[in-house]
Design a protein around this motif. Structure first.
Motif, PDB file in Angstrom:
ATOM      1  N   PRO A   1       0.814  -1.224   0.000  1.00 40.30           N
ATOM      2  CA  PRO A   1       0.000   0.000   0.000  1.00 40.30           C
ATOM      3  C   PRO A   1       0.841   1.266   0.000  1.00 40.30           C
ATOM      4  CG  PRO A   1      -0.803  -1.572   1.631  1.00 40.30           C
ATOM      5  CD  PRO A   1       0.514  -2.092   1.139  1.00 40.30           C
ATOM      6  N   THR A   2       2.125   1.139   0.391  1.00 40.53           N
ATOM      7  CA  THR A   2       3.017   2.302   0.398  1.00 40.53           C
ATOM      8  C   THR A   2       3.824   2.406  -0.884  1.00 40.53           C
ATOM      9  OG1 THR A   2       4.749   1.023   1.516  1.00 40.53           O
ATOM     10  CG2 THR A   2       3.199   2.242   2.909  1.00 40.53           C
ATOM     11  N   SER A   3       3.431   1.659  -1.910  1.00 41.52           N
ATOM     12  CA  SER A   3       4.091   1.776  -3.205  1.00 41.52           C
ATOM     13  C   SER A   3       4.009   3.216  -3.703  1.00 41.52           C
ATOM     14  CB  SER A   3       3.438   0.837  -4.216  1.00 41.52           C
ATOM     15  OG  SER A   3       3.879   1.110  -5.521  1.00 41.52           O
ATOM     16  N   SER A   4       5.063   3.666  -4.385  1.00 44.18           N
ATOM     17  CA  SER A   4       5.106   5.060  -4.837  1.00 44.18           C
ATOM     18  C   SER A   4       3.938   5.398  -5.757  1.00 44.18           C
ATOM     19  CB  SER A   4       6.432   5.335  -5.554  1.00 44.18           C
ATOM     20  OG  SER A   4       6.580   4.480  -6.681  1.00 44.18           O
ATOM     21  N   ALA A   5       3.497   4.429  -6.550  1.00 45.08           N
ATOM     22  CA  ALA A   5       2.369   4.683  -7.450  1.00 45.08           C
ATOM     23  C   ALA A   5       1.087   4.922  -6.661  1.00 45.08           C
ATOM     24  CB  ALA A   5       2.192   3.511  -8.400  1.00 45.08           C
ATOM     25  N   PHE A   6       0.912   4.187  -5.540  1.00 45.84           N
ATOM     26  CA  PHE A   6      -0.285   4.345  -4.721  1.00 45.84           C
ATOM     27  C   PHE A   6      -0.231   5.612  -3.871  1.00 45.84           C
ATOM     28  CE2 PHE A   6      -0.599  -0.587  -4.600  1.00 45.84           C
ATOM     29  CZ  PHE A   6      -1.007  -0.567  -5.922  1.00 45.84           C
ATOM     30  N   GLU A   7       0.970   6.074  -3.544  1.00 49.99           N
ATOM     31  CA  GLU A   7       1.118   7.220  -2.651  1.00 49.99           C
ATOM     32  C   GLU A   7       0.840   8.553  -3.342  1.00 49.99           C
ATOM     33  OE1 GLU A   7       5.022   6.902  -0.985  1.00 49.99           O
ATOM     34  OE2 GLU A   7       4.273   5.918   0.809  1.00 49.99           O
ATOM     35  N   GLU A   8       0.595   8.536  -4.643  1.00 48.98           N
ATOM     36  CA  GLU A   8       0.366   9.790  -5.349  1.00 48.98           C
ATOM     37  C   GLU A   8      -1.109  10.176  -5.427  1.00 48.98           C
ATOM     38  OE1 GLU A   8       2.389   9.221  -9.026  1.00 48.98           O
ATOM     39  OE2 GLU A   8       4.369   9.593  -8.149  1.00 48.98           O
ATOM     40  N   GLN A   9      -1.950   9.484  -4.666  1.00 50.62           N
ATOM     41  CA  GLN A   9      -3.346   9.873  -4.665  1.00 50.62           C
ATOM     42  C   GLN A   9      -3.534  11.152  -3.846  1.00 50.62           C
ATOM     43  OE1 GLN A   9      -6.047   7.174  -2.605  1.00 50.62           O
ATOM     44  NE2 GLN A   9      -4.292   6.119  -1.737  1.00 50.62           N
ATOM     45  N   VAL A  10      -4.470  11.985  -4.300  1.00 57.35           N
ATOM     46  CA  VAL A  10      -4.722  13.287  -3.695  1.00 57.35           C
ATOM     47  C   VAL A  10      -5.564  13.119  -2.439  1.00 57.35           C
ATOM     48  CG1 VAL A  10      -5.791  15.542  -4.046  1.00 57.35           C
ATOM     49  CG2 VAL A  10      -4.586  14.424  -5.939  1.00 57.35           C
ATOM     50  N   GLN A  11      -5.171  13.805  -1.368  1.00 57.55           N
ATOM     51  CA  GLN A  11      -5.981  13.826  -0.151  1.00 57.55           C
ATOM     52  C   GLN A  11      -6.800  15.109  -0.062  1.00 57.55           C
ATOM     53  OE1 GLN A  11      -2.933  13.047   2.860  1.00 57.55           O
ATOM     54  NE2 GLN A  11      -3.589  10.914   2.939  1.00 57.55           N
ATOM     55  N   TRP A  12      -6.157  16.252  -0.280  1.00 63.47           N
ATOM     56  CA  TRP A  12      -6.884  17.512  -0.359  1.00 63.47           C
ATOM     57  C   TRP A  12      -6.059  18.517  -1.131  1.00 63.47           C
ATOM     58  CZ3 TRP A  12      -4.035  21.320   1.988  1.00 63.47           C
ATOM     59  CH2 TRP A  12      -3.222  20.974   3.064  1.00 63.47           C
ATOM     60  N   MET A  13      -6.692  19.645  -1.494  1.00 63.37           N
ATOM     61  CA  MET A  13      -6.001  20.675  -2.253  1.00 63.37           C
ATOM     62  C   MET A  13      -6.610  22.043  -1.957  1.00 63.37           C
ATOM     63  SD  MET A  13      -7.527  20.057  -6.117  1.00 63.37           S
ATOM     64  CE  MET A  13      -7.767  18.277  -6.041  1.00 63.37           C
ATOM     65  N   VAL A  14      -5.785  23.066  -2.041  1.00 65.34           N
ATOM     66  CA  VAL A  14      -6.239  24.452  -1.927  1.00 65.34           C
ATOM     67  C   VAL A  14      -5.573  25.241  -3.046  1.00 65.34           C
ATOM     68  CG1 VAL A  14      -6.684  24.415   0.551  1.00 65.34           C
ATOM     69  CG2 VAL A  14      -4.410  25.013  -0.284  1.00 65.34           C
ATOM     70  N   GLY A  15      -6.246  26.321  -3.487  1.00 62.51           N
ATOM     71  CA  GLY A  15      -5.655  27.096  -4.573  1.00 62.51           C
ATOM     72  C   GLY A  15      -6.397  28.380  -4.843  1.00 62.51           C
ATOM     73  N   SER A  16      -5.941  29.083  -5.877  1.00 64.66           N
ATOM     74  CA  SER A  16      -6.512  30.360  -6.270  1.00 64.66           C
ATOM     75  C   SER A  16      -6.367  30.504  -7.781  1.00 64.66           C
ATOM     76  CB  SER A  16      -5.790  31.508  -5.554  1.00 64.66           C
ATOM     77  OG  SER A  16      -6.370  32.747  -5.867  1.00 64.66           O
ATOM     78  N   ASP A  17      -7.360  31.163  -8.427  1.00 66.08           N
ATOM     79  CA  ASP A  17      -7.362  31.271  -9.884  1.00 66.08           C
ATOM     80  C   ASP A  17      -7.850  32.644 -10.335  1.00 66.08           C
ATOM     81  OD1 ASP A  17      -6.925  28.297 -10.565  1.00 66.08           O
ATOM     82  OD2 ASP A  17      -8.722  28.239  -9.312  1.00 66.08           O
ATOM     83  N   LEU A  18      -7.397  33.051 -11.514  1.00 70.82           N
ATOM     84  CA  LEU A  18      -7.995  34.160 -12.243  1.00 70.82           C
ATOM     85  C   LEU A  18      -8.996  33.585 -13.241  1.00 70.82           C
ATOM     86  CD1 LEU A  18      -4.904  36.430 -12.949  1.00 70.82           C
ATOM     87  CD2 LEU A  18      -6.651  36.720 -11.171  1.00 70.82           C
ATOM     88  N   MET A  19     -10.111  34.300 -13.441  1.00 76.39           N
ATOM     89  CA  MET A  19     -11.173  33.822 -14.322  1.00 76.39           C
ATOM     90  C   MET A  19     -11.495  34.886 -15.364  1.00 76.39           C
ATOM     91  SD  MET A  19     -13.710  32.137 -11.434  1.00 76.39           S
ATOM     92  CE  MET A  19     -14.857  31.534 -12.664  1.00 76.39           C
TER      93      MET A  19
END
Length: 212
Positions: free
Chosen positions: A103-121
């Motif tokens: 379960p700690t394989s590098s491929a499995f560890e790249e799943q997103v848990q959360w994210m924050v950000g900002s954008d221009l529209m």
């Protein structure tokens, strides 16, 4: 000299008369562009979505965001945040069961848990359409771009990303609209490695402070 002037007049006058007659018959067209019926100011959005692309998991997103609209066509999505509830795919379950994949394989560890950000529209398109000749629906289309910080499952999981996307907004009233956003985050997971995290999201947007 007099003969030259008479000759020049005989050549020019018919053309001038013809042009004047055409101008009288076709006085020109006037284009009427209507103002936007709905305008945005302070926007609070609540949404749900999916992370559909990874082969080892699918993420179910819950999101919240605040956007300030400077003009009809330009806005700043000041802040947005999303949490992902991740579900294993059958491929991952098979790898863990049949090949004892960790379960700690590098491929499995790249799943997103959360994210924050900002954008221009940027919203260059606004229009309306008739639905079954019974109802007029107002809508707008926009492009967005900005930055994101993602928390991956990795131990050193905080990673920067560049976010680009597009969306469509359908207005229900001055204070309520619905957004559908398609975006992609290019996540820098290493010095030379980038992974793509596309998202599909449907949001309800509440508009405050706008005047017609």
């Amino acid at each position: 000299m007099r003969y030259a002037l008479l000759l020049l007049s005989s050549l020019l006058l018919p053309g001038m008369a013809r042009a004047q007659a055409e101008a009288l018959e076709n006085p020109g067209t006037v284009s009427a562009v209507q103002e936007r019926l709905y305008r945005m100011n302070h926007e609070l959005s609540l949404g749900v979505g999916v992370l559909p692309a990874d082969a080892f998991y699918k993420g179910l997103l819950g999101s919240v965001g605040y956007t300030y609209h400077f003009t009809d066509s330009f806005a700043w999505q000041v802040g947005r945040g999303s949490y992902s509830y991740n579900l294993k795919t059958s491929l991952r379950e098979q790898l863990e069961r049949d090949f004892d994949a960790s379960p700690t394989s590098s491929a499995f560890e790249e799943q997103v848990q959360w994210m924050v950000g900002s954008d221009l529209m940027w919203s260059p398109i606004y229009g309306k359409m008739a639905v079954s000749n019974r109802k007029v629906v107002h809508f707008s289309a926009y492009l967005l771009g900005g930055g994101t910080v993602m928390k991956l499952q990795r131990a050193d999981g905080f990673r920067p990303a560049i976010n680009l996307g597009l969306g469509v907004r359908v207005f229900s009233s001055q204070n309520l609209s619905f957004r559908f956003d398609v975006t992609n985050n290019a996540v820098f997971v290493g010095a030379t490695r980038i992974i793509q995290v596309p998202t599909l999201q449907l949001s309800t947007a509440f508009n405050f402070g706008a005047t017609e």
